[in-house]
Design a protein around this motif. Structure first.
Motif, PDB file in Angstrom:
ATOM      1  N   ARG A   1      24.959  82.843  37.763  1.00  0.00           N
ATOM      2  CA  ARG A   1      24.148  82.892  36.648  1.00  0.00           C
ATOM      3  C   ARG A   1      24.260  81.635  35.713  1.00  0.00           C
ATOM      4  NH1 ARG A   1      25.640  88.012  37.525  1.00  0.00           N
ATOM      5  NH2 ARG A   1      27.042  88.366  35.976  1.00  0.00           N
ATOM      6  N   ASP A   2      25.200  81.302  35.726  1.00  0.00           N
ATOM      7  CA  ASP A   2      25.468  80.129  34.794  1.00  0.00           C
ATOM      8  C   ASP A   2      25.305  78.835  34.993  1.00  0.00           C
ATOM      9  OD1 ASP A   2      26.376  82.096  32.594  1.00  0.00           O
ATOM     10  OD2 ASP A   2      28.617  81.594  33.016  1.00  0.00           O
ATOM     11  N   HIS A   3      25.463  78.690  36.369  1.00  0.00           N
ATOM     12  CA  HIS A   3      25.364  77.141  36.710  1.00  0.00           C
ATOM     13  C   HIS A   3      24.015  76.859  37.727  1.00  0.00           C
ATOM     14  CE1 HIS A   3      29.021  76.031  35.043  1.00  0.00           C
ATOM     15  NE2 HIS A   3      29.708  76.989  35.496  1.00  0.00           N
ATOM     16  N   VAL A   4      23.607  77.939  38.484  1.00  0.00           N
ATOM     17  CA  VAL A   4      22.506  77.705  39.109  1.00  0.00           C
ATOM     18  C   VAL A   4      20.832  77.597  38.397  1.00  0.00           C
ATOM     19  CG1 VAL A   4      21.093  78.232  41.105  1.00  0.00           C
ATOM     20  CG2 VAL A   4      23.582  78.584  41.116  1.00  0.00           C
ATOM     21  N   PRO A   5      20.322  76.532  38.201  1.00  0.00           N
ATOM     22  CA  PRO A   5      19.030  76.615  37.388  1.00  0.00           C
ATOM     23  C   PRO A   5      18.164  77.749  37.793  1.00  0.00           C
ATOM     24  CG  PRO A   5      19.642  74.416  38.222  1.00  0.00           C
ATOM     25  CD  PRO A   5      20.472  75.394  39.055  1.00  0.00           C
ATOM     26  N   ILE A   6      17.387  78.173  36.975  1.00  0.00           N
ATOM     27  CA  ILE A   6      16.395  79.350  37.323  1.00  0.00           C
ATOM     28  C   ILE A   6      15.524  78.987  38.304  1.00  0.00           C
ATOM     29  CG2 ILE A   6      14.918  78.979  35.228  1.00  0.00           C
ATOM     30  CD1 ILE A   6      15.037  82.043  34.899  1.00  0.00           C
ATOM     31  N   SER A   7      15.081  77.554  38.212  1.00  0.00           N
ATOM     32  CA  SER A   7      13.988  77.081  39.044  1.00  0.00           C
ATOM     33  C   SER A   7      14.183  77.187  40.347  1.00  0.00           C
ATOM     34  CB  SER A   7      13.520  75.808  38.356  1.00  0.00           C
ATOM     35  OG  SER A   7      14.480  74.856  38.548  1.00  0.00           O
ATOM     36  N   ILE A   8      15.475  77.226  40.820  1.00  0.00           N
ATOM     37  CA  ILE A   8      15.972  77.067  42.402  1.00  0.00           C
ATOM     38  C   ILE A   8      15.354  78.515  42.874  1.00  0.00           C
ATOM     39  CG2 ILE A   8      17.930  77.248  43.844  1.00  0.00           C
ATOM     40  CD1 ILE A   8      17.759  74.610  42.565  1.00  0.00           C
ATOM     41  N   VAL A   9      14.609  78.213  44.070  1.00  0.00           N
ATOM     42  CA  VAL A   9      14.207  79.405  44.607  1.00  0.00           C
ATOM     43  C   VAL A   9      14.851  79.933  45.868  1.00  0.00           C
ATOM     44  CG1 VAL A   9      12.002  79.943  45.985  1.00  0.00           C
ATOM     45  CG2 VAL A   9      11.921  78.290  44.164  1.00  0.00           C
ATOM     46  N   GLU A  10      15.661  79.014  46.487  1.00  0.00           N
ATOM     47  CA  GLU A  10      16.176  79.450  47.824  1.00  0.00           C
ATOM     48  C   GLU A  10      17.835  79.301  47.702  1.00  0.00           C
ATOM     49  OE1 GLU A  10      14.936  81.109  50.452  1.00  0.00           O
ATOM     50  OE2 GLU A  10      13.002  81.280  49.616  1.00  0.00           O
ATOM     51  N   TRP A  11      18.448  79.772  48.425  1.00  0.00           N
ATOM     52  CA  TRP A  11      19.889  79.681  48.296  1.00  0.00           C
ATOM     53  C   TRP A  11      20.200  78.659  49.692  1.00  0.00           C
ATOM     54  CZ3 TRP A  11      24.294  79.975  45.625  1.00  0.00           C
ATOM     55  CH2 TRP A  11      25.463  79.805  46.236  1.00  0.00           C
ATOM     56  N   HIS A  12      19.501  78.802  50.861  1.00  0.00           N
ATOM     57  CA  HIS A  12      19.685  77.815  51.807  1.00  0.00           C
ATOM     58  C   HIS A  12      18.582  76.997  51.794  1.00  0.00           C
ATOM     59  CE1 HIS A  12      23.059  80.155  53.434  1.00  0.00           C
ATOM     60  NE2 HIS A  12      22.511  81.324  53.612  1.00  0.00           N
TER      61      HIS A  12
END
Length: 96
Positions: free
Chosen positions: A19-30
């Motif tokens: 939650r702290d480091h992955v931008p909210i705009s990222i859609v997919e993990w892979h």
């Protein structure tokens, strides 16, 4: 894994890091198979390694652990990070 309380703390800390480091705009993990060079749509390997390294600053693995076992722990951790990411995104979509 060792006692459940440590496992729970480990997974909870993984969720905090996601939650702290992955931008909210990222859609997919892979990375999607048909994705081009757009890294803005998925979590990059560099960010995954950063999350792993950050998590390892809070937790210690046994010193006598083999490299193969360390890779298994890292693979399991990345799976848990992916679950935390998916749960976080689902909650965001449901709330907003």
């Amino acid at each position: 894994m060792e006692p459940k309380e440590h496992c729970r703390k480990f997974i909870n800390q993984a969720g905090v890091l996601v939650r702290d480091h992955v931008p909210i705009s990222i859609v997919e993990w892979h990375k999607p198979k048909n994705a081009g060079d757009e890294e803005a749509l998925y979590v990059s390997d560099v960010l995954k390694d950063f999350l792993w390294d950050s998590l390892m600053t809070h937790f210690n693995l046994p010193e006598n652990i083999t490299e193969g076992m360390r890779m298994k722990v890292k693979a399991w951790t990345l799976q848990q990070l992916a679950k935390q990411f998916q749960t976080w995104k689902k909650k965001l979509w449901a709330k907003y």
